[in-house]
Scaffold this motif. Structure first.
Motif, PDB file in Angstrom:
ATOM      1  N   ALA A  10       0.839  -1.205   0.000  1.00 13.30           N
ATOM      2  CA  ALA A  10       0.000   0.000   0.000  1.00 13.30           C
ATOM      3  C   ALA A  10       0.871   1.252   0.000  1.00 13.30           C
ATOM      4  N   PRO A  11       0.386   2.285  -0.683  1.00 11.82           N
ATOM      5  CA  PRO A  11       1.143   3.535  -0.670  1.00 11.82           C
ATOM      6  C   PRO A  11       1.200   4.129   0.739  1.00 11.82           C
ATOM      7  N   HIS A  12       2.336   4.717   1.044  1.00 15.44           N
ATOM      8  CA  HIS A  12       2.508   5.422   2.305  1.00 15.44           C
ATOM      9  C   HIS A  12       2.315   6.907   2.040  1.00 15.44           C
ATOM     10  N   VAL A  13       1.581   7.565   2.916  1.00  6.93           N
ATOM     11  CA  VAL A  13       1.317   8.987   2.736  1.00  6.93           C
ATOM     12  C   VAL A  13       1.501   9.689   4.079  1.00  6.93           C
ATOM     13  N   GLY A  14       2.223  10.780   4.044  1.00  8.77           N
ATOM     14  CA  GLY A  14       2.435  11.564   5.255  1.00  8.77           C
ATOM     15  C   GLY A  14       1.177  12.322   5.636  1.00  8.77           C
ATOM     16  N   ILE A  15       1.121  12.745   6.878  1.00  8.25           N
ATOM     17  CA  ILE A  15      -0.065  13.439   7.371  1.00  8.25           C
ATOM     18  C   ILE A  15      -0.332  14.708   6.572  1.00  8.25           C
ATOM     19  N   ARG A  16       0.696  15.476   6.270  1.00  9.62           N
ATOM     20  CA  ARG A  16       0.508  16.720   5.523  1.00  9.62           C
ATOM     21  C   ARG A  16      -0.070  16.426   4.135  1.00  9.62           C
ATOM     22  N   ASP A  17       0.492  15.447   3.429  1.00 13.22           N
ATOM     23  CA  ASP A  17      -0.026  15.077   2.116  1.00 13.22           C
ATOM     24  C   ASP A  17      -1.456  14.562   2.213  1.00 13.22           C
ATOM     25  N   LEU A  18      -1.746  13.825   3.270  1.00  9.17           N
ATOM     26  CA  LEU A  18      -3.098  13.306   3.461  1.00  9.17           C
ATOM     27  C   LEU A  18      -4.091  14.455   3.604  1.00  9.17           C
ATOM     28  N   ASN A  30      -7.718   2.392  -2.720  1.00  6.31           N
ATOM     29  CA  ASN A  30      -6.680   1.496  -2.206  1.00  6.31           C
ATOM     30  C   ASN A  30      -6.436   1.760  -0.727  1.00  6.31           C
ATOM     31  N   PRO A  31      -5.962   0.744  -0.005  1.00  3.41           N
ATOM     32  CA  PRO A  31      -5.570   1.005   1.383  1.00  3.41           C
ATOM     33  C   PRO A  31      -4.436   2.027   1.409  1.00  3.41           C
ATOM     34  N   LEU A  32      -4.407   2.829   2.443  1.00  2.00           N
ATOM     35  CA  LEU A  32      -3.341   3.813   2.617  1.00  2.00           C
ATOM     36  C   LEU A  32      -2.709   3.622   3.982  1.00  2.00           C
ATOM     37  N   VAL A  33      -1.397   3.695   4.022  1.00  2.00           N
ATOM     38  CA  VAL A  33      -0.674   3.677   5.284  1.00  2.00           C
ATOM     39  C   VAL A  33      -0.292   5.124   5.575  1.00  2.00           C
ATOM     40  N   VAL A  34      -0.800   5.645   6.673  1.00  2.00           N
ATOM     41  CA  VAL A  34      -0.526   7.028   7.058  1.00  2.00           C
ATOM     42  C   VAL A  34       0.730   7.031   7.911  1.00  2.00           C
ATOM     43  N   THR A  35       1.652   7.923   7.571  1.00  2.00           N
ATOM     44  CA  THR A  35       2.917   7.979   8.300  1.00  2.00           C
ATOM     45  C   THR A  35       3.096   9.332   8.969  1.00  2.00           C
ATOM     46  N   GLU A  36       3.860   9.302  10.042  1.00  2.00           N
ATOM     47  CA  GLU A  36       4.282  10.530  10.710  1.00  2.00           C
ATOM     48  C   GLU A  36       5.785  10.444  10.866  1.00  2.00           C
TER      49      GLU A  36
END
Length: 68
Positions: A10-18, A30-36
């Motif tokens: 799954a794509p990883h996306v930072g909080i700001r991009d989210l 698609n599922p998204l993995v949120v990262t900090e």
């Protein structure tokens, strides 16, 4: 594909991009993995995927299903 394999891919996306692209990211389905700061902190799943997971857990905990 297994659920775990799907999350690994799954794509990883930072909080700001989210925050900036939430609508577009959710529409892809698609599922998204949120990262900090590069570390995974959350997962966003579609409603259908979440319902499938609930069904799997229900089946795994159902005594009749386990007996068969």
């Amino acid at each position: 594909m297994s659920i775990a394999a799907g999350l690994l891919k799954a794509p990883h996306v930072g909080i700001r991009d989210l925050k900036e692209n939430l609508s577009r990211l959710l529409k892809c389905g698609n599922p998204l993995v949120v990262t900090e700061r590069g570390k995974p902190i959350d997962v966003i799943l579609s409603y259908a995927e979440m319902m499938n997971l609930i069904d799997i857990v229900d089946e795994m905990t159902d005594a009749e299903t386990l007996a068969t």
